[in-house]
Design an enzyme around this catalytic site. Structure first.
Site, PDB file in Angstrom:
ATOM      1  N   GLY A 278      -1.888 -33.651 -16.328  1.00  0.00           N
ATOM      2  CA  GLY A 278      -2.002 -34.874 -15.527  1.00  0.00           C
ATOM      3  C   GLY A 278      -1.707 -36.184 -16.241  1.00  0.00           C
TER       4      GLY A 278
ATOM      5  CG  ASP B   5      -5.329 -36.715 -15.138  1.00  0.00           C
ATOM      6  OD1 ASP B   5      -6.444 -36.497 -15.672  1.00  0.00           O
ATOM      7  OD2 ASP B   5      -4.739 -35.860 -14.453  1.00  0.00           O
TER       8      ASP B   5
ATOM      9  NE  ARG C 146       1.467 -31.565 -12.545  1.00  0.00           N
ATOM     10  CZ  ARG C 146       0.168 -31.476 -12.810  1.00  0.00           C
ATOM     11  NH1 ARG C 146      -0.522 -32.566 -13.043  1.00  0.00           N
ATOM     12  NH2 ARG C 146      -0.446 -30.306 -12.819  1.00  0.00           N
TER      13      ARG C 146
ATOM     14  CG  ASP D 136      -1.862 -31.209  -9.837  1.00  0.00           C
ATOM     15  OD1 ASP D 136      -2.744 -31.809 -10.486  1.00  0.00           O
ATOM     16  OD2 ASP D 136      -1.951 -30.007  -9.543  1.00  0.00           O
TER      17      ASP D 136
ATOM     18  CG  ASP E  73     -13.723 -35.558  -9.585  1.00  0.00           C
ATOM     19  OD1 ASP E  73     -14.501 -36.340  -9.032  1.00  0.00           O
ATOM     20  OD2 ASP E  73     -13.255 -34.560  -9.003  1.00  0.00           O
ATOM     21  CB  SER E  74     -17.430 -33.270 -11.980  1.00  0.00           C
ATOM     22  OG  SER E  74     -16.684 -32.535 -12.920  1.00  0.00           O
ATOM     23  N   GLY E  75     -16.627 -35.071 -14.555  1.00  0.00           N
ATOM     24  CA  GLY E  75     -16.860 -35.314 -15.980  1.00  0.00           C
ATOM     25  C   GLY E  75     -16.956 -34.032 -16.799  1.00  0.00           C
TER      26      GLY E  75
ATOM     27  CG  LEU F 138     -13.678 -36.925 -20.863  1.00  0.00           C
ATOM     28  CD1 LEU F 138     -12.278 -36.623 -21.355  1.00  0.00           C
ATOM     29  CD2 LEU F 138     -13.703 -38.242 -20.118  1.00  0.00           C
TER      30      LEU F 138
ATOM     31  CE  LYS G 163     -11.026 -38.645  -7.623  1.00  0.00           C
ATOM     32  NZ  LYS G 163     -10.974 -37.275  -7.069  1.00  0.00           N
TER      33      LYS G 163
END
Ligand code: IMP
Ligand code: MG
Length: 175
Positions: A43, A99, A164, A158, A102-104, A107, A130
């Protein structure tokens, strides 16, 4: 996905302005001290390509490939490493380039894994944050754009491997 079911959320001009700003922040923070960017594939490939050209600090690049999504728009929660780093990160100043957070979970998993390899410093940079959807406590040090809920595509992002290539970021109507 029908053309009418998506609309531009972040234009290419908005993205370029934020990428430039982050590049300036990184250049300011690191100065002449070499920095290592770790791009999270797939991403982040457009983001890192644009960002690296806005960074004046001497820079080296490597990539990891992680996958947490099936073909749906919700996280599967299972993170798979499909490609490891090729360069050692020990004693380097490292920035993870994502990129979107989101939930994390993705990462957090990557951050903890890289930390074990003893970089001198480890920071996180994400184009999109987010925040409202976070399920684990993880904060990016450099954030392009914050948004609430919603699934987006384009500029590297995507849906089921498609879209993309779109130069702008679109919000997908999931109804
Ligand atoms: P997390 O583990 O839930 O934070 O998921 C992060 C990863 O899911 C990102 O690196 C993206 O690859 C993907 N992802 C999350 N939200 C979106 C979205 O809105 N569009 C496309 N991919 C997304
Ligand atoms: Mg990603």
């Amino acid at each position: 996905m029908a053309e009418q079911s998506r609309k531009i959320l972040f234009s290419r001009e908005k993205i370029a302005a934020e990428v430039k700003r982050i590049g300036q922040e990184i250049s300011h923070d690191y100065g002449d001290q070499e920095v290592m960017l770790v791009g999270v594939l797939k991403g982040s490939f457009l983001f890192i390509a644009d960002l690296i050209r806005e960074i004046e600090t001497p820079t080296v690049v490597d990539f990891v490939r992680l996958a947490s999504y099936g073909s749906g728009t919700q996280t599967s929660g299972i993170i798979e490493f499909r490609k490891e780093l090729e360069m050692p990160i020990r004693d380097r100043d490292v920035i993870i380039i994502e990129d979107i957070v989101d939930s994390g979970y993705t990462l957090e998993c990557l951050y903890n894994k890289l930390l074990l390899q003893q970089p001198r410093s480890l920071k996180i940079c994400t184009l999109i944050d987010k925040r409202a959807r976070r399920e684990v406590e993880i904060e990016a040090d450099y954030v392009g754009i914050s948004m609430d809920d919603g699934f987006i595509i384009g500029y590297g992002l995507d849906h089921d491997e498609r879209y993309r290539n779109l130069p702008d970021i679109y919000l997908v109507d999931e109804d």
